[in-house]
Design a protein around this motif. Structure first.
Motif, PDB file in Angstrom:
ATOM      1  N   LEU A   1       5.975   9.134  -6.537  1.00 11.23           N
ATOM      2  CA  LEU A   1       6.259  10.489  -6.973  1.00 11.23           C
ATOM      3  C   LEU A   1       7.674  10.532  -7.530  1.00 11.23           C
ATOM      4  O   LEU A   1       8.563   9.826  -7.044  1.00 11.23           O
ATOM      5  CB  LEU A   1       6.147  11.473  -5.809  1.00 11.23           C
ATOM      6  N   THR A   2       7.876  11.354  -8.528  1.00 11.18           N
ATOM      7  CA  THR A   2       9.191  11.483  -9.144  1.00 11.18           C
ATOM      8  C   THR A   2       9.566  12.951  -9.282  1.00 11.18           C
ATOM      9  O   THR A   2       8.709  13.832  -9.299  1.00 11.18           O
ATOM     10  CB  THR A   2       9.225  10.826 -10.543  1.00 11.18           C
ATOM     11  N   ARG A   3      10.886  13.179  -9.384  1.00 11.59           N
ATOM     12  CA  ARG A   3      11.429  14.494  -9.742  1.00 11.59           C
ATOM     13  C   ARG A   3      12.507  14.276 -10.775  1.00 11.59           C
ATOM     14  O   ARG A   3      13.410  13.441 -10.595  1.00 11.59           O
ATOM     15  CB  ARG A   3      12.028  15.204  -8.523  1.00 11.59           C
ATOM     16  N   ASP A   4      12.377  14.985 -11.881  1.00 10.21           N
ATOM     17  CA  ASP A   4      13.332  14.825 -12.988  1.00 10.21           C
ATOM     18  C   ASP A   4      13.456  13.366 -13.407  1.00 10.21           C
ATOM     19  O   ASP A   4      14.542  12.872 -13.743  1.00 10.21           O
ATOM     20  CB  ASP A   4      14.716  15.374 -12.586  1.00 10.21           C
ATOM     21  N   GLY A   5      12.330  12.665 -13.358  1.00  2.00           N
ATOM     22  CA  GLY A   5      12.300  11.275 -13.805  1.00  2.00           C
ATOM     23  C   GLY A   5      12.788  10.268 -12.794  1.00  2.00           C
ATOM     24  O   GLY A   5      12.789   9.064 -13.076  1.00  2.00           O
ATOM     25  N   LYS A   6      13.180  10.721 -11.595  1.00  2.00           N
ATOM     26  CA  LYS A   6      13.713   9.803 -10.589  1.00  2.00           C
ATOM     27  C   LYS A   6      12.736   9.689  -9.416  1.00  2.00           C
ATOM     28  O   LYS A   6      12.199  10.693  -8.945  1.00  2.00           O
ATOM     29  CB  LYS A   6      15.070  10.292 -10.088  1.00  2.00           C
ATOM     30  N   GLU A   7      12.538   8.467  -8.959  1.00  3.78           N
ATOM     31  CA  GLU A   7      11.635   8.222  -7.834  1.00  3.78           C
ATOM     32  C   GLU A   7      12.182   8.864  -6.568  1.00  3.78           C
ATOM     33  O   GLU A   7      13.388   8.840  -6.310  1.00  3.78           O
ATOM     34  CB  GLU A   7      11.474   6.717  -7.631  1.00  3.78           C
ATOM     35  N   VAL A   8      11.266   9.465  -5.774  1.00  2.98           N
ATOM     36  CA  VAL A   8      11.658  10.108  -4.517  1.00  2.98           C
ATOM     37  C   VAL A   8      10.879   9.485  -3.362  1.00  2.98           C
ATOM     38  O   VAL A   8       9.897   8.763  -3.574  1.00  2.98           O
ATOM     39  CB  VAL A   8      11.408  11.632  -4.569  1.00  2.98           C
ATOM     40  N   ALA A   9      11.316   9.780  -2.151  1.00  2.00           N
ATOM     41  CA  ALA A   9      10.669   9.217  -0.961  1.00  2.00           C
ATOM     42  C   ALA A   9       9.407   9.994  -0.576  1.00  2.00           C
ATOM     43  O   ALA A   9       8.613   9.518   0.241  1.00  2.00           O
ATOM     44  CB  ALA A   9      11.653   9.210   0.207  1.00  2.00           C
ATOM     45  N   THR A  10       9.223  11.156  -1.146  1.00  2.00           N
ATOM     46  CA  THR A  10       8.052  11.980  -0.835  1.00  2.00           C
ATOM     47  C   THR A  10       6.759  11.261  -1.193  1.00  2.00           C
ATOM     48  O   THR A  10       6.689  10.565  -2.209  1.00  2.00           O
ATOM     49  CB  THR A  10       8.121  13.308  -1.611  1.00  2.00           C
ATOM     50  N   LYS A  11       5.752  11.424  -0.355  1.00  2.00           N
ATOM     51  CA  LYS A  11       4.450  10.811  -0.608  1.00  2.00           C
ATOM     52  C   LYS A  11       3.353  11.870  -0.505  1.00  2.00           C
ATOM     53  O   LYS A  11       3.565  12.961   0.016  1.00  2.00           O
ATOM     54  CB  LYS A  11       4.173   9.669   0.375  1.00  2.00           C
ATOM     55  N   ILE A  12       2.184  11.515  -1.006  1.00  2.00           N
ATOM     56  CA  ILE A  12       1.006  12.359  -0.835  1.00  2.00           C
ATOM     57  C   ILE A  12       0.034  11.620   0.070  1.00  2.00           C
ATOM     58  O   ILE A  12      -0.377  10.500  -0.239  1.00  2.00           O
ATOM     59  CB  ILE A  12       0.332  12.686  -2.172  1.00  2.00           C
ATOM     60  N   ALA A  13      -0.309  12.251   1.173  1.00  2.00           N
ATOM     61  CA  ALA A  13      -1.245  11.658   2.122  1.00  2.00           C
ATOM     62  C   ALA A  13      -2.594  12.364   2.024  1.00  2.00           C
ATOM     63  O   ALA A  13      -2.678  13.525   1.613  1.00  2.00           O
ATOM     64  CB  ALA A  13      -0.699  11.768   3.546  1.00  2.00           C
ATOM     65  N   LEU A  14      -3.639  11.656   2.392  1.00  2.00           N
ATOM     66  CA  LEU A  14      -4.967  12.251   2.498  1.00  2.00           C
ATOM     67  C   LEU A  14      -5.222  12.580   3.961  1.00  2.00           C
ATOM     68  O   LEU A  14      -5.068  11.730   4.841  1.00  2.00           O
ATOM     69  CB  LEU A  14      -6.029  11.279   1.982  1.00  2.00           C
ATOM     70  N   LYS A  15      -5.632  13.841   4.190  1.00  2.00           N
ATOM     71  CA  LYS A  15      -5.859  14.311   5.548  1.00  2.00           C
ATOM     72  C   LYS A  15      -7.190  15.051   5.619  1.00  2.00           C
ATOM     73  O   LYS A  15      -7.689  15.536   4.606  1.00  2.00           O
ATOM     74  CB  LYS A  15      -4.714  15.239   5.989  1.00  2.00           C
ATOM     75  N   PRO A  16      -7.756  15.159   6.824  1.00  2.00           N
ATOM     76  CA  PRO A  16      -9.041  15.861   6.958  1.00  2.00           C
ATOM     77  C   PRO A  16      -8.905  17.358   6.699  1.00  2.00           C
ATOM     78  O   PRO A  16      -7.896  17.973   7.051  1.00  2.00           O
ATOM     79  CB  PRO A  16      -9.441  15.601   8.417  1.00  2.00           C
ATOM     80  N   LEU A  17      -9.933  17.914   6.108  1.00  2.00           N
ATOM     81  CA  LEU A  17     -10.062  19.368   6.039  1.00  2.00           C
ATOM     82  C   LEU A  17     -10.456  19.891   7.410  1.00  2.00           C
ATOM     83  O   LEU A  17     -11.175  19.232   8.160  1.00  2.00           O
ATOM     84  CB  LEU A  17     -11.144  19.763   5.030  1.00  2.00           C
ATOM     85  N   GLU A  18     -10.014  21.088   7.738  1.00  2.00           N
ATOM     86  CA  GLU A  18     -10.410  21.729   8.979  1.00  2.00           C
ATOM     87  C   GLU A  18     -11.776  22.395   8.802  1.00  2.00           C
ATOM     88  O   GLU A  18     -12.226  22.653   7.690  1.00  2.00           O
ATOM     89  CB  GLU A  18      -9.368  22.774   9.386  1.00  2.00           C
ATOM     90  N   LYS A  19     -12.429  22.680   9.919  1.00  2.00           N
ATOM     91  CA  LYS A  19     -13.672  23.436   9.875  1.00  2.00           C
ATOM     92  C   LYS A  19     -13.346  24.907   9.592  1.00  2.00           C
ATOM     93  O   LYS A  19     -12.292  25.378   9.998  1.00  2.00           O
ATOM     94  CB  LYS A  19     -14.419  23.308  11.205  1.00  2.00           C
ATOM     95  N   PRO A  20     -14.182  25.665   8.893  1.00  2.00           N
ATOM     96  CA  PRO A  20     -15.517  25.292   8.418  1.00  2.00           C
ATOM     97  C   PRO A  20     -15.536  24.590   7.072  1.00  2.00           C
ATOM     98  O   PRO A  20     -16.577  24.162   6.618  1.00  2.00           O
ATOM     99  CB  PRO A  20     -16.218  26.647   8.337  1.00  2.00           C
ATOM    100  N   GLU A  21     -14.350  24.496   6.395  1.00  2.00           N
ATOM    101  CA  GLU A  21     -14.341  23.930   5.044  1.00  2.00           C
ATOM    102  C   GLU A  21     -14.880  22.509   5.000  1.00  2.00           C
ATOM    103  O   GLU A  21     -15.433  22.079   3.980  1.00  2.00           O
ATOM    104  CB  GLU A  21     -12.917  23.950   4.466  1.00  2.00           C
ATOM    105  N   SER A  22     -14.731  21.761   6.089  1.00  2.00           N
ATOM    106  CA  SER A  22     -15.158  20.367   6.101  1.00  2.00           C
ATOM    107  C   SER A  22     -16.656  20.204   6.310  1.00  2.00           C
ATOM    108  O   SER A  22     -17.179  19.094   6.276  1.00  2.00           O
ATOM    109  CB  SER A  22     -14.416  19.607   7.198  1.00  2.00           C
ATOM    110  N   GLU A  23     -17.367  21.324   6.537  1.00  2.00           N
ATOM    111  CA  GLU A  23     -18.797  21.264   6.819  1.00  2.00           C
ATOM    112  C   GLU A  23     -19.610  21.704   5.612  1.00  2.00           C
ATOM    113  O   GLU A  23     -19.184  22.558   4.825  1.00  2.00           O
ATOM    114  CB  GLU A  23     -19.128  22.159   8.010  1.00  2.00           C
ATOM    115  N   SER A  24     -20.793  21.115   5.472  1.00  2.00           N
ATOM    116  CA  SER A  24     -21.771  21.580   4.486  1.00  2.00           C
ATOM    117  C   SER A  24     -22.656  22.600   5.181  1.00  2.00           C
ATOM    118  O   SER A  24     -23.421  22.263   6.073  1.00  2.00           O
ATOM    119  CB  SER A  24     -22.615  20.417   3.959  1.00  2.00           C
TER     120      SER A  24
END
Length: 452
Positions: free
Chosen positions: A417-440
């Motif tokens: 990830l970058t800000r203003d063209g510079k690399e940052v330590a921030t990351k994007i993680a994948l996490k579970p959705l909570e119920k009920p959104e995670s249910e069909s």
């Protein structure tokens, strides 16, 4: 798993004299016979020890009754994905399992349970297809950057599909619709692709498939065909999810979205305008179609939904009459009607479809963001389902103190990830959705009156 029917709740909310006029609802959470799941061995696998839930529910079609059991066909969309920041001016998506193939499945409702079984991977003569975006430069490309879960850029796929609706073809197979092309696809009962229709390429353009009006190429990214149904006379009709954005100028102001008919025997097409509830939304693009169901050769059921001016979700089912609606094809030659306001549409003698609300899902207790599949069990019974987005979402980790939202960052396609063209330590993680959104969640709604 069957949840407590809302019919019981309604008896407490409405006087007995009016109860007979209220829809009765049975709710189920879709489960999987062998605990089936989507394999995920990526960087955030520890967050999903059992893999990802399968995201059935992008479309729904009643097949038949077997004794007391109800059988439905359903499809997934392109697979487990999550939003990520832009790459320059281009949108990007994280694909948790890039090898995922969209699935055709069966849902069996019986004995208080709704279970999904019998998965068939969509495939063609070259093998299983993917859900990855089409290459740039093709009609149907969303121009999204596809990323893996570590933000490395992935290859695009000319055969990729983002399936969103299902209806029988009358020959033992199905017609599906897709958000990329937008495409209309004929498959057999085992998921083999037999035919694909898409916006017809004009001079200087390249397309994956043709036969549909070229104007459909202006669908908003990820807002292609969202619902499909087959009329008694054999015509297929597909609904564009939201307003077209012609030349990048109409998505916020167009008063309708398009319904497209295709006669598979002759190839003849027509287009009609479904009038969205423009006054309910901050911008016209906020309206979204969920699915459509043919009642006869002129009338449809349509789910219209989206966040209103106060960002409150609305999920409404309408009966829509096309009998007096204008075929927009002839008007497109002069100026696409998306550019017209109400007075201009009237001056051009352009008639949109007529509609009447029959169900407000929110008033019945619907909590999911969207209803994406709808079908008729009989003339008085609807079934609806949501898409659980494979139970995952993206979340920032270690964000900068002055940048807590993903939109403040960009991705470089090389894992950062970058800000203003510079690399940052921030990351994007994948996490579970909570119920009920995670249910069909599958609902079966008994209406107070017949629809036919």
């Amino acid at each position: 798993m069957k949840l407590k029917p809302f019919a019981l709740l309604l008896t407490a909310l409405f006087p007995l004299a009016s109860y007979a006029a209220q829809p009765q609802v049975e709710r189920y959470v879709v489960t999987f016979l062998q605990g089936d799941h989507v394999d995920y061995q990526g960087a955030y696998a520890a967050n999903f020890p059992n893999g990802l839930p399968i995201g059935v529910g992008s479309g729904l079609q009643f097949i038949r009754k077997e004794g007391n059991a109800l059988l439905f066909a359903t499809v997934t969309d392109r697979g487990p994905n999550a939003d990520s920041p832009k790459s320059g001016k281009k949108e990007s998506k994280i694909f948790a399992n890039p090898a995922f193939t969209p699935l055709l499945m069966t849902i069996r409702v019986a004995d208080g349970k709704a279970q999904a079984t019998d998965a068939h991977a969509l495939h063609d003569e070259n093998g299983p297809i993917s859900g990855l975006p089409l290459p740039e430069g093709l009609i149907g490309a969303t121009n999204e950057i596809a990323l893996g879960d570590t933000l490395q850029r992935l290859a695009s796929d000319k055969r990729g599909l983002d399936t969103e609706g299902i209806t029988p073809d009358g020959h033992g197979g199905y017609w599906l619709c897709d958000e990329y092309g937008p495409f209309i696809i004929n498959i057999d009962a085992n998921g083999k692709i037999l035919k694909k229709h898409g916006p017809q390429a004009e001079q200087g353009e390249q397309g994956v498939a043709g036969g549909l009006p070229n104007v459909l190429k202006w669908r908003q990214a990820n807002r292609g065909f969202e619902g499909i149904t087959r009329m008694p006379d054999g015509r297929i009709i597909a609904a564009v999810q939201s307003t077209l954005d012609i030349d990048g100028k109409t998505k916020n102001s167009a008063r309708f979205t398009r319904l497209v008919t295709l006669d598979p025997q002759t190839g003849k097409t027509a287009m009609y305008g479904y009038p969205i509830d423009v006054d309910a939304y901050k911008k016209a693009k906020d309206a979204k179609i969920g699915d459509i169901v043919a009642l006869d050769n002129n009338r449809l059921l349509i789910i219209e939904q989206g966040g209103d001016k106060n960002k409150v979700m609305r999920n409404l089912v309408y009966v829509v009459d096309l009998s007096q609606a204008s075929d927009l094809s002839a008007f497109d030659k002069d100026r696409a009607p998306e550019f017209d306001d109400a007075a201009q549409l009237e001056a051009r003698a352009i008639k949109l479809a007529e509609k009447k609300e029959i169900v407000d899902l929110r008033k019945l207790g619907w909590q999911q963001e969207k209803a994406e599949g709808m079908t008729l069990v009989d003339n008085q019974t609807l079934a609806l389902i949501n898409d659980n987005d494979f139970g995952l979402q993206a979340a920032l980790e270690n964000p900068d103190a002055d940048a807590k939202k993903a939109a403040a960052y960009e991705v470089d396609g090389k894992g950062h990830l970058t800000r203003d063209g510079k690399e940052v330590a921030t990351k994007i993680a994948l996490k579970p959705l909570e119920k009920p959104e995670s249910e069909s969640e599958l609902w079966i709604i008994k209406l107070p009156e017949s629809l036919k």
